[in-house]
Write a protein that holds these residues in place. Structure first.
Motif, PDB file in Angstrom:
ATOM      1  N   GLY A  12       2.078   0.337  12.222  1.00 31.60           N
ATOM      2  CA  GLY A  12       0.788  -0.284  11.966  1.00 31.60           C
ATOM      3  C   GLY A  12      -0.251   0.796  11.770  1.00 31.60           C
ATOM      4  N   ILE A  13      -0.925   0.806  10.627  1.00 31.66           N
ATOM      5  CA  ILE A  13      -1.905   1.852  10.322  1.00 31.66           C
ATOM      6  C   ILE A  13      -3.317   1.330  10.557  1.00 31.66           C
ATOM      7  CG2 ILE A  13      -2.868   3.378   8.579  1.00 31.66           C
ATOM      8  CD1 ILE A  13      -0.231   3.502   7.214  1.00 31.66           C
ATOM      9  N   VAL A  14      -4.049   2.043  11.381  1.00 33.04           N
ATOM     10  CA  VAL A  14      -5.466   1.751  11.595  1.00 33.04           C
ATOM     11  C   VAL A  14      -6.274   2.609  10.617  1.00 33.04           C
ATOM     12  CG1 VAL A  14      -7.372   1.729  13.241  1.00 33.04           C
ATOM     13  CG2 VAL A  14      -5.023   1.307  14.034  1.00 33.04           C
ATOM     14  N   GLY A  15      -6.972   1.947   9.688  1.00 37.29           N
ATOM     15  CA  GLY A  15      -7.799   2.687   8.737  1.00 37.29           C
ATOM     16  C   GLY A  15      -7.251   2.746   7.327  1.00 37.29           C
ATOM     17  N   LEU A  16      -6.277   1.894   6.996  1.00 39.91           N
ATOM     18  CA  LEU A  16      -5.750   1.857   5.631  1.00 39.91           C
ATOM     19  C   LEU A  16      -6.643   0.947   4.788  1.00 39.91           C
ATOM     20  CD1 LEU A  16      -3.702   2.543   3.486  1.00 39.91           C
ATOM     21  CD2 LEU A  16      -2.181   0.780   4.418  1.00 39.91           C
ATOM     22  N   SER A  17      -7.369   1.555   3.867  1.00 36.85           N
ATOM     23  CA  SER A  17      -8.357   0.840   3.067  1.00 36.85           C
ATOM     24  C   SER A  17      -7.857   0.602   1.651  1.00 36.85           C
ATOM     25  CB  SER A  17      -9.663   1.640   3.025  1.00 36.85           C
ATOM     26  OG  SER A  17     -10.551   1.122   2.066  1.00 36.85           O
ATOM     27  N   ALA A  18      -8.318  -0.463   1.052  1.00 40.02           N
ATOM     28  CA  ALA A  18      -7.976  -0.743  -0.351  1.00 40.02           C
ATOM     29  C   ALA A  18      -8.757   0.143  -1.306  1.00 40.02           C
ATOM     30  CB  ALA A  18      -8.254  -2.211  -0.658  1.00 40.02           C
ATOM     31  N   ARG A  19      -9.818   0.787  -0.828  1.00 41.52           N
ATOM     32  CA  ARG A  19     -10.696   1.550  -1.708  1.00 41.52           C
ATOM     33  C   ARG A  19     -10.360   3.040  -1.732  1.00 41.52           C
ATOM     34  NH1 ARG A  19     -13.968  -1.588   1.283  1.00 41.52           N
ATOM     35  NH2 ARG A  19     -14.841   0.186   2.416  1.00 41.52           N
ATOM     36  N   ARG A  20     -10.235   3.657  -0.603  1.00 42.27           N
ATOM     37  CA  ARG A  20     -10.046   5.109  -0.561  1.00 42.27           C
ATOM     38  C   ARG A  20      -9.623   5.495   0.850  1.00 42.27           C
ATOM     39  NH1 ARG A  20     -15.498   4.061  -0.635  1.00 42.27           N
ATOM     40  NH2 ARG A  20     -16.598   4.567   1.308  1.00 42.27           N
ATOM     41  N   GLY A  21      -9.414   6.805   1.044  1.00 42.20           N
ATOM     42  CA  GLY A  21      -9.161   7.294   2.388  1.00 42.20           C
ATOM     43  C   GLY A  21      -7.848   8.048   2.513  1.00 42.20           C
ATOM     44  N   TRP A  22      -7.770   8.817   3.574  1.00 38.20           N
ATOM     45  CA  TRP A  22      -6.601   9.655   3.823  1.00 38.20           C
ATOM     46  C   TRP A  22      -5.327   8.834   4.010  1.00 38.20           C
ATOM     47  CZ3 TRP A  22      -4.828  14.126   2.860  1.00 38.20           C
ATOM     48  CH2 TRP A  22      -3.803  14.702   3.610  1.00 38.20           C
ATOM     49  N   ALA A  23      -5.429   7.665   4.621  1.00 34.19           N
ATOM     50  CA  ALA A  23      -4.241   6.844   4.847  1.00 34.19           C
ATOM     51  C   ALA A  23      -3.585   6.448   3.526  1.00 34.19           C
ATOM     52  CB  ALA A  23      -4.599   5.605   5.660  1.00 34.19           C
ATOM     53  N   SER A  24      -4.389   6.055   2.543  1.00 37.42           N
ATOM     54  CA  SER A  24      -3.822   5.643   1.253  1.00 37.42           C
ATOM     55  C   SER A  24      -3.351   6.842   0.435  1.00 37.42           C
ATOM     56  CB  SER A  24      -4.846   4.841   0.454  1.00 37.42           C
ATOM     57  OG  SER A  24      -6.004   5.614   0.168  1.00 37.42           O
ATOM     58  N   GLN A  25      -3.961   8.013   0.643  1.00 37.53           N
ATOM     59  CA  GLN A  25      -3.571   9.212  -0.098  1.00 37.53           C
ATOM     60  C   GLN A  25      -2.317   9.869   0.445  1.00 37.53           C
ATOM     61  OE1 GLN A  25      -6.857  11.983  -0.183  1.00 37.53           O
ATOM     62  NE2 GLN A  25      -8.327  10.350  -0.550  1.00 37.53           N
ATOM     63  N   ALA A  26      -2.109   9.785   1.758  1.00 42.93           N
ATOM     64  CA  ALA A  26      -1.037  10.561   2.379  1.00 42.93           C
ATOM     65  C   ALA A  26      -0.042   9.713   3.175  1.00 42.93           C
ATOM     66  CB  ALA A  26      -1.643  11.631   3.289  1.00 42.93           C
ATOM     67  N   HIS A  27      -0.521   8.901   4.102  1.00 40.61           N
ATOM     68  CA  HIS A  27       0.406   8.154   4.962  1.00 40.61           C
ATOM     69  C   HIS A  27       1.181   7.089   4.196  1.00 40.61           C
ATOM     70  CE1 HIS A  27      -0.693   9.700   9.018  1.00 40.61           C
ATOM     71  NE2 HIS A  27      -1.787  10.071   8.353  1.00 40.61           N
ATOM     72  N   LEU A  28       0.504   6.336   3.349  1.00 44.85           N
ATOM     73  CA  LEU A  28       1.177   5.286   2.593  1.00 44.85           C
ATOM     74  C   LEU A  28       2.262   5.854   1.674  1.00 44.85           C
ATOM     75  CD1 LEU A  28       1.331   2.255   1.877  1.00 44.85           C
ATOM     76  CD2 LEU A  28      -0.407   2.696   0.121  1.00 44.85           C
ATOM     77  N   PRO A  29       1.970   6.859   0.826  1.00 48.18           N
ATOM     78  CA  PRO A  29       3.035   7.417  -0.015  1.00 48.18           C
ATOM     79  C   PRO A  29       4.202   7.981   0.798  1.00 48.18           C
ATOM     80  CG  PRO A  29       0.887   8.163  -0.774  1.00 48.18           C
ATOM     81  CD  PRO A  29       0.666   7.485   0.539  1.00 48.18           C
ATOM     82  N   ALA A  30       3.897   8.611   1.932  1.00 48.56           N
ATOM     83  CA  ALA A  30       4.959   9.176   2.767  1.00 48.56           C
ATOM     84  C   ALA A  30       5.887   8.086   3.282  1.00 48.56           C
ATOM     85  CB  ALA A  30       4.340   9.948   3.930  1.00 48.56           C
TER      86      ALA A  30
END
Length: 366
Positions: A12-30
């Protein structure tokens, strides 16, 4: 836990945004590249924001608060990717729910918070992981092994000069909170902190500390709004010290970007030299070149990081900021499967905060 370790780890990711952010740039692709993990839930700044992100990324459940996410039965590992001032409350709620936690660095807003979080996790007997991803970078792991295998002989000294990227004359987009020391997200804690974690992994712990810090960019203008900010964070950090091996170390971080050198790290020993260069002072996410010479070598030559240091599952992420995050997730999976501790836990994170606190205090009394 051995019977459940073969099942996917529910994330469960706290801070995964539909707009931008480190979670979408790094954690999601990983997570999308790795077996052994399932992204099952996310939370964002509001229930509606979370719903939009879940719809965009195909995540089954969304929550408006981190506490609700942590309480969900399908979540095994809570990943914290929000701004530093929010870490303590979110991590404490996850620990109270009995969940494992993977927190981005800095762990807490200052040493006291980091020590509190480490103590709480230890008291509850929960596994924790700190996002010091420079330690997962193939180049840093290769450097560690070169030094350990005696490539340079006995290490005599190391020197590093780098640029922070932010904290310069240009105002970073949505980065006003980085200019306020009270928020705990500074050049000292982020690029300097990540790089010092890599340096100590390669060369050993710091024993003696001297330091100087300064704020040289006294006014920073937001080019979009025209608003002028007066930062109270250091944009010059100079560390000098002695490592546990007796080697002498010096590190200088400058805010912004240099037209000259943005990352240059030398390791000098009795039988050789290593030089690491790159275009960013963020050792945790950049691409770096290693050169070396030892023995009878007259000049430096390129040392290519062997393929064994790379994870084949992350092949598509090589050269992106997501690679080292993915390597950390892969290490987490191995740690949980085999009972290891390759990824820094909260105790390690608190210890690294303690080093940064020593440097900051040394600068105050310089």
């Amino acid at each position: 836990m051995s019977s459940t370790q073969q099942a996917p780890i529910g994330v469960g990711i706290v801070g995964l945004s539909a707009r931008r952010g480190w979670a979408s740039q790094a954690h999601l692709p990983a997570l999308q590249q790795l077996d052994g993990f399932e992204l099952r839930a996310l939370s964002a700044s509001s229930a509606e924001s979370a719903r939009q992100a879940a719809e965009k990324y195909g995540v089954a459940r969304s929550f408006g608060t981190a506490g609700e996410l942590a309480a969900a039965d399908e979540v095994d590992l809570v990943v914290v990717t929000v701004k530093v001032p929010d870490h303590r409350e979110i991590i404490q709620s996850a620990l109270a729910a009995g969940k494992m936690v993977f927190s981005e660095w800095p762990l807490g807003n200052g040493l006291a918070e980091a020590e509190e979080l480490a103590t709480t996790a230890a008291e509850r007997g929960l596994r924790t992981f700190t996002g010091l991803q420079a330690r997962s970078a193939p180049a840093v792991r290769y450097l560690r092994d070169l030094v350990a295998d005696g490539y340079v002989g006995e290490v005599l000294s190391t020197s590093l000069v780098a640029s922070g990227g932010g904290w310069g004359a240009v105002f970073p987009e949505n980065g006003a909170y980085l200019l306020d020391r009270a928020n705990g997200a500074t050049m000292l804690t982020i690029p300097f902190g990540h790089t010092m974690s890599g340096l100590t992994m390669v060369l050993g712990d710091v024993e003696k500390v001297t330091a100087v810090t300064a704020t040289r960019h006294r006014e920073v203008k937001d080019p979009q709004s025209g608003r002028v900010y007066r930062p109270d964070v250091a944009d010059q950090v100079v560390f000098g010290g002695v490592l546990s091996s007796g080697a002498v170390a010096s590190v200088h971080y400058r805010g912004g970007i240099s037209r000259g050198t943005n990352f240059h790290w030398e390791i000098n020993g009795t039988d050789g030299d290593l030089v690491v260069t790159g275009d960013t002072g963020h050792l945790q996410l950049g691409e770096f070149t290693i050169e070396g010479a030892h023995g009878s070598d007259a000049e430096l030559s390129r040392l290519t990081v062997p393929e064994r240091y790379f994870d084949p599952a992350l092949q598509e992420l090589r050269g992106t900021p997501a690679y080292n995050v993915g390597a950390a997730y892969a290490q987490i999976r191995r740690d949980l499967t085999h009972g290891g501790s390759e990824v820094p836990d909260f105790v390690h994170g608190a210890r690294h905060h303690r080093l940064l606190d020593r440097i900051e205090r040394a600068a105050e009394h310089a």
